[in-house]
Design a protein around this motif. Structure first.
Motif, short mmCIF file in Angstrom:
data_model
loop_
_atom_site.label_atom_id
_atom_site.label_comp_id
_atom_site.label_asym_id
_atom_site.label_seq_id
_atom_site.Cartn_x
_atom_site.Cartn_y
_atom_site.Cartn_z
N ILE A 125 0.82 -1.21 0.00
CA ILE A 125 0.00 0.00 0.00
C ILE A 125 0.86 1.26 0.00
O ILE A 125 0.38 2.36 0.27
CB ILE A 125 -0.98 0.02 1.20
N GLY A 126 2.13 1.09 -0.32
CA GLY A 126 3.03 2.23 -0.42
C GLY A 126 2.95 2.88 -1.78
O GLY A 126 2.08 2.57 -2.61
N THR A 127 3.87 3.79 -2.04
CA THR A 127 3.87 4.55 -3.28
C THR A 127 4.94 4.09 -4.26
O THR A 127 5.06 4.65 -5.35
CB THR A 127 4.08 6.05 -2.98
N ASP A 128 5.74 3.08 -3.89
CA ASP A 128 6.82 2.60 -4.74
C ASP A 128 6.93 1.09 -4.58
O ASP A 128 6.25 0.48 -3.74
CB ASP A 128 8.14 3.28 -4.36
N TYR A 129 7.77 0.48 -5.39
CA TYR A 129 8.03 -0.96 -5.29
C TYR A 129 8.44 -1.31 -3.86
O TYR A 129 9.28 -0.63 -3.27
CB TYR A 129 9.13 -1.35 -6.27
N GLY A 130 7.83 -2.34 -3.29
CA GLY A 130 8.12 -2.73 -1.92
C GLY A 130 8.68 -4.14 -1.85
O GLY A 130 8.49 -4.95 -2.75
N MET A 131 9.36 -4.42 -0.75
CA MET A 131 9.97 -5.74 -0.56
C MET A 131 9.78 -6.19 0.89
O MET A 131 10.04 -5.42 1.83
CB MET A 131 11.46 -5.69 -0.87
N ILE A 132 9.29 -7.41 1.06
CA ILE A 132 9.21 -8.01 2.38
C ILE A 132 10.05 -9.28 2.38
O ILE A 132 10.06 -10.05 1.41
CB ILE A 132 7.76 -8.32 2.81
N MET A 133 10.79 -9.50 3.46
CA MET A 133 11.65 -10.67 3.62
C MET A 133 10.93 -11.69 4.48
O MET A 133 10.19 -11.32 5.41
CB MET A 133 12.98 -10.27 4.26
N ALA A 134 11.14 -12.97 4.20
CA ALA A 134 10.36 -14.02 4.84
C ALA A 134 11.25 -15.13 5.41
O ALA A 134 12.29 -15.46 4.84
CB ALA A 134 9.38 -14.62 3.85
N VAL A 135 10.80 -15.69 6.53
CA VAL A 135 11.38 -16.91 7.10
C VAL A 135 10.26 -17.94 7.16
O VAL A 135 9.20 -17.67 7.74
CB VAL A 135 11.96 -16.68 8.51
N LEU A 136 10.49 -19.11 6.58
CA LEU A 136 9.50 -20.18 6.57
C LEU A 136 10.05 -21.38 7.33
O LEU A 136 11.16 -21.85 7.04
CB LEU A 136 9.16 -20.59 5.13
N GLY A 137 9.28 -21.89 8.29
CA GLY A 137 9.75 -22.97 9.14
C GLY A 137 9.89 -24.29 8.40
O GLY A 137 9.09 -24.63 7.53
N GLY A 138 10.93 -25.05 8.75
CA GLY A 138 11.15 -26.38 8.20
C GLY A 138 12.05 -26.38 6.98
O GLY A 138 12.05 -25.45 6.18
N ASP A 139 12.83 -27.44 6.83
CA ASP A 139 13.68 -27.55 5.65
C ASP A 139 12.86 -27.58 4.36
O ASP A 139 13.32 -27.10 3.32
CB ASP A 139 14.55 -28.82 5.73
N ASP A 140 11.65 -28.14 4.43
CA ASP A 140 10.78 -28.17 3.25
C ASP A 140 9.72 -27.08 3.29
O ASP A 140 8.78 -27.10 2.49
CB ASP A 140 10.11 -29.54 3.10
N ALA A 141 9.90 -26.11 4.21
CA ALA A 141 8.97 -24.97 4.36
C ALA A 141 7.53 -25.43 4.54
O ALA A 141 6.60 -24.75 4.12
CB ALA A 141 9.09 -24.03 3.16
N GLY A 142 7.34 -26.57 5.17
CA GLY A 142 5.99 -27.06 5.44
C GLY A 142 5.37 -27.82 4.30
O GLY A 142 4.22 -28.25 4.39
N GLY A 143 6.10 -27.99 3.20
CA GLY A 143 5.61 -28.83 2.11
C GLY A 143 4.75 -28.13 1.09
O GLY A 143 4.30 -28.75 0.13
N GLY A 144 4.49 -26.83 1.24
CA GLY A 144 3.70 -26.15 0.23
C GLY A 144 2.63 -25.26 0.84
O GLY A 144 2.47 -25.16 2.06
N VAL A 145 1.88 -24.61 -0.05
CA VAL A 145 0.85 -23.65 0.33
C VAL A 145 -0.53 -24.28 0.19
O VAL A 145 -0.77 -25.07 -0.72
CB VAL A 145 0.93 -22.40 -0.59
N LEU A 146 -1.43 -23.92 1.09
CA LEU A 146 -2.84 -24.29 0.97
C LEU A 146 -3.61 -23.02 0.62
O LEU A 146 -3.59 -22.04 1.38
CB LEU A 146 -3.36 -24.88 2.29
#
Length: 322
Positions: A125-146
């Protein structure tokens, strides 16, 4: 460790390689301009075109999302922790079956340990290109998205099909589901009924930490942000600390843990037995266990970073404190 060996463990912000077809909503209007980055580990990308910068994982994955103004990430949920901090811009995070159970606005440097078991999305919701950094738990990051059912239905209408093997197929490029692969089934009403819809007070009060508070709390030592006794009390398989200019004295120290340094602001000099390197905003560095090292600001002015370490706790649901 030689400087060349350490450089192979540093992912520079300016060298990040985006994927624009990482998820099922890549063609859906309003979400079709987002970029996904996998920095350490493959994360939960559904695209075979996703570039992985560092394949070795330390018990969790590091990624990022870049989006222009008014671009959003569609409603989804995870089986393990998903933690975001805002590197650039102003972001609205929202949650609930239809995205209307609650929302919070995060500014640069704020961090959000989004509870597992809820649908969530986010929008620049900003006025320019934005970036968010993420940490996902597990070596397989939980196996995927639901995904929320409406997200899959919208994607199908715009030519993208997610197979039950977790891979995307683009009808606009003439791709079809391979033999033996079926479309990813929609979540049933029974499954949807188990998805929590917590209120704003429960989420923001327990799972958000603000940048300026962390700056104040890190004046003499690192601020514990996520951990059993931290600002955000959680045991998701990793812990997060926040460091600013006076958090450490420059003494060489080693840890038995993997240590991921994620620079928020300023320029930091990482020194170790064998060399040194300057880390800049948006850079990510994977320091191996047992390596004596020191990290101190290399220039005057504001300086801050997040440090992520693996723990003995298995990756899993948010909020496990027993």
């Amino acid at each position: 460790m030689t400087p060349e060996q350490m450089e192979a463990r540093i992912v520079r912000y300016g060298e990040l390689q985006p994927c624009r077809t990482a998820f099922i909503d890549a063609h859906t209007p309003g979400s079709d301009q987002k970029e996904n980055f996998t920095i350490i580990g493959r994360g939960v990308s559904e695209s075979p075109d996703q570039h992985v910068h560092v394949k070795e994982t330390p018990g969790f994955n590091i990624g990022a999302a870049g989006q222009p103004p008014k671009c959003r990430n569609s409603l989804h949920t995870h089986r393990t922790a998903e933690v975001f901090f805002v590197l650039k811009g102003r972001w609205r995070f929202f949650w609930g079956r239809h995205g209307n159970a609650g929302e919070v606005t995060l500014e640069e440097g704020d961090i959000f340990d989004i509870p597992t078991g809820i649908f969530r999305g986010f929008e620049n919701i900003g006025t320019d290109y934005g970036m968010i950094m993420a940490v996902l738990g597990g070596d397989d990051a939980g196996g995927g998205v639901l995904w929320a059912p409406q997200v899959i239905e919208d994607a199908t209408a715009h030519g993208l099909i997610l197979g039950d093997n977790g891979v995307l197929y683009d009808r606009k490029q003439g791709q079809q589901l391979p033999d033996g692969v079926q479309p990813m089934p929609l979540m049933s009403e029974e499954e949807l009924a188990k998805i929590s819809e917590p209120g704003v007070q429960d989420v923001v009060g327990q799972y958000v930490a603000r940048y300026h508070d962390m700056m104040a709390l890190s004046a003499a030592s690192p601020c514990q942000v996520i951990g059993a006794q931290a600002l955000i009390r959680d045991r998701p398989g990793f812990e997060v600390d926040f460091l600013s200019r006076d958090s450490q004295d420059g003494t060489m120290r080693s840890s038995e843990r993997h240590e991921i340094l994620m620079i928020m602001r300023g320029h930091w000099r990482l020194s170790w037995e064998g060399g040194s390197s300057v880390l800049n905003p948006g850079d990510t560095c994977a320091v191996p266990p047992g390596l004596p090292h020191a990290i101190v600001p290399s220039m005057s002015g504001e300086a801050s970073l997040f440090r992520v370490r693996n723990t003995d706790d298995p990756a899993g649901m948010t909020g496990r404190l027993s």
